[in-house]
Write an enzyme that holds these catalytic residues in place. Structure first.
Site, short mmCIF file in Angstrom:
data_model
loop_
_atom_site.label_atom_id
_atom_site.label_comp_id
_atom_site.label_asym_id
_atom_site.label_seq_id
_atom_site.Cartn_x
_atom_site.Cartn_y
_atom_site.Cartn_z
N GLU A 1 52.41 46.40 -22.30
CA GLU A 1 52.36 46.58 -23.75
C GLU A 1 51.83 47.97 -24.13
OE1 GLU A 1 51.57 41.89 -24.90
OE2 GLU A 1 49.85 43.23 -24.70
N GLU B 1 57.17 37.79 -22.62
CA GLU B 1 56.11 36.91 -23.11
C GLU B 1 56.65 36.12 -24.30
OE1 GLU B 1 52.30 38.59 -23.85
OE2 GLU B 1 52.19 39.61 -21.89
#
Length: 627
Positions: free
Chosen positions: A167, A243
């Site tokens: 991320e 995710e």
């Protein structure tokens, strides 16, 4: 295949599809996240088989640098940290692995998995090309990557892909840094597919790398997120949500977050109908054992610092205790009905029988030890003119204190009236004057808490103490460089800088816990008044040869930490949402089991071991970073 530096990864794409191996076998990745470090090793295989039985063909796991190298230069890959054993179990069960080695992992984990000792350097710049950070990453990868390099798919192992950082687009846009992390793995003979994962379009644009598969993270609106992916990296690559959040995590004082099984089922169908691959984050959450929970810092809210709770149940398909949930069965049903024939084998392993739970009942507290007596076991204090942060203490090879509590003590030569800190304590300070609690100062759910009125002092010398708890470093956002713990800056008493401080670190490491257990300073239990921290001991007698799982009900206690047979089970706090704490059976033994509770405020005379988990009042969650 193995000899060439230009080897084609085992997992690759032919147009918008994944293919695997020299036979170019089509693969739709149906994956779930399961972190080995959040589950006792005795249960790894149980959880893996349950994931396989649901129809998954892959698992993902993060690698927590701060557990593998808690002290600079001391590496640990044993026990619950035996990543090689875990990966070999995945292979045995028949699951592929996508490895997410960081170095940053987020994961609601202290400092996003980065070691606290990195913050012992004054000018540390995490997740950048800052030389001291990069040097530490290289030394870590020198230890980690050789352990997993031989477990790549092309060498007969289960690992089909590696994630580059995590991320990153939500943190920075330094392509040189991201390229360095990828090349650091390549230089250590990693040859399988690389990928990145990010949460929003803007983050994807900043965090992706040329030639590296871009994947998305989201909970709702898969069509929009996948459209963003296609517009950034083109339509000739496979789509994957790295995710997909089937639930969410909880902060202390909040309600327990849930997402309905039917709602998740509909979203999974939408993802599969788009011919995308999926990874459920989390499929099995487990537990934030010890002091390793992370925290959030939300500048948009007055409740800025928000530490995570001990349970990482996540409302996942497998519960914190590994039980099959309604969501598990719904996901299995939807995946089977919405993937081409052969994607999921017709014959799946049978899920293991649910692990038994036991209500061992009430356990009486038999002994207690005062904070001052336990301080003698800690040893000699660190003495300095001004208080310093945990990470700046000259201990642990000059890497400072990583976790736990830090007692600051000084002598005031007059009757003090006002205590003023330069910054709010990180994170929660109990203030004592002559051993009596006069207040609590905290950054939890507060913007500023730097001043406290002192009372009940005496004329002449007064002993002032601040007992500070590190409640978990922020793991997400741009505050990571500033997550030092303890008292930050000078302390003023009545407008004058207070000098000459003793600092005593309560780290609760194994040698301290062993000395604590055998100490002669334990006294027969009596109710301890005054709100000063103390230790309490109880003994659980177990007759079963194989003890069952149980849940520690801490009703009647206020705030502290639970230790079972020397294992740090984690924090408890009466603000909830949880009121029980998962105790896996393998941490118990037949015969006598020692339970030690470190209570900061108000104790009870007993604990209760029950067979049901109370995760608290619930609230429905919906997450979308682009909204």
């Amino acid at each position: 295949m193995a000899g060439s530096g230009m080897m084609v990864p085992s997992l690759r794409n032919v147009g918008p599809e994944f293919v695997l191996g020299p036979e170019d076998k089509k693969l739709r990745i149906l994956s779930g996240s399961f972190h080995y470090f959040r589950v006792v090793p005795e249960y790894w295989e149980d959880r893996l088989i349950k994931m396989k039985a649901c129809g998954l063909n892959t698992i993902t796991t993060y690698v927590p640098w701060n557990l593998h190298e808690q002290v600079r230069g001391d590496f640990d890959f044993s026990g619950i940290l035996d990543i090689v054993a875990f990966l070999n179990l995945a292979k045995k069960v028949g699951l592929y692995v996508i490895l997410r080695p960081g170095p940053y992992i987020c994961s609601e984990w202290d400092l996003g998995g980065l070691p606290s000792w990195l913050l012992s350097y004054d000018e540390m710049k995490l997740r950048t090309m800052y030389p001291l950070y990069i040097d530490a990453v290289d030394k870590y990868f020198d230890q980690l990557i050789p352990l997993v390099e031989g477990l790549q798919y092309y060498r007969g192992g289960p690992i089909i892909a590696f994630q580059v950082e995590n991320e990153y687009g939500s943190y920075g846009s330094d392509r040189e840094y991201m390229t360095y992390i990828k090349e650091a793995m390549e230089k250590r003979n990693i040859k399988e597919m690389f990928l990145t994962s990010d949460n929003s379009r803007s983050a994807m644009e900043k965090g992706h790398l040329p030639g590296v598969l871009l994947t998305a993270n989201f909970q709702v609106d898969p069509e929009r997120h996948f459209q963003d992916v296609k517009e950034i990296q083109g339509t000739d690559k496979p789509l994957m949500v790295m995710e997909f959040w089937p639930g969410w995590f909880d902060h202390w004082g909040e309600k327990h977050h849930i997402f309905s099984a039917d709602g998740i089922g509909g979203l999974v169908k939408s993802i599969l109908d788009l011919d995308a691959s999926i990874n459920f984050y989390m499929f099995h959450g487990g537990t934030n054992f010890g002091f390793m929970n992370g925290a959030n810092y939300d500048a948009r809210e007055k409740h800025q610092y928000q530490p995570d709770i001990t349970s990482y149940d996540y409302d996942a398909p497998l519960s914190e205790a590994g039980d099959l949930t309604e969501k598990y069965y719904k996901i299995k049903e939807v995946m089977k009905a919405n993937t081409p024939k052969g994607t999921i084998p017709d014959t799946l392993p049978k899920a293991p029988t649910q692990i038994g739970k036991m209500a061992y009942g009430e356990v009486q507290i038999t002994h207690y030890m005062t904070l001052d007596d336990s301080a003698e076991i800690v040893g000699e204090p660190v003495k300095m003119e001004n208080p310093v942060a945990m990470e700046k203490l000259p201990i642990n090879q000059d890497g400072g204190q990583g976790y736990g509590f830090l007692l600051y003590r000084t002598t005031v030569d007059h009757n003090p009236e006002t205590l003023k800190l330069a910054h709010p304590p990180h994170d929660r300070a109990q203030v004592f004057l002559n051993s009596k609690e006069v207040g609590v100062m905290t950054r939890i759910n507060k913007d500023k808490d730097t001043t406290l009125t002192l009372k009940d002092g005496v004329n002449g010398p007064n002993t002032l103490e601040l007992f500070v708890e590190n409640m978990g470093r922020v793991n997400y956002g741009n505050k990571l460089d500033h997550e030092r713990k303890g008292i930050l800056g000078i302390v003023q008493i009545d407008g004058k800088t207070q000098l000459k401080w003793d600092m005593l670190p309560f780290e609760f490491k194994k040698p301290f816990l062993e000395a604590l257990s055998s100490s002669s300073k334990w006294k027969e239990y009596q109710k301890v008044e005054g709100g000063r921290p103390a230790l309490f001991k109880a003994t659980l007698d177990v007759s079963d040869k194989q003890p069952k799982d149980t849940f520690v009900d801490m009703t009647g206690w206020e705030k502290g930490v639970i230790f079972v047979n020397g294992f740090n089970l984690g924090r408890y706090w009466s603000v909830g949402p949880t009121s029980t704490y998962y105790l896996p059976g393998p941490l118990l033994k037949q015969g006598k089991n020692e339970i030690i509770i470190f209570e900061l405020h108000q104790s009870s005379s007993k604990i209760n071991l029950t067979d049901t988990h109370s995760l608290g009042e619930t609230v429905h969650v919906k997450n979308d970073e682009d909204e």
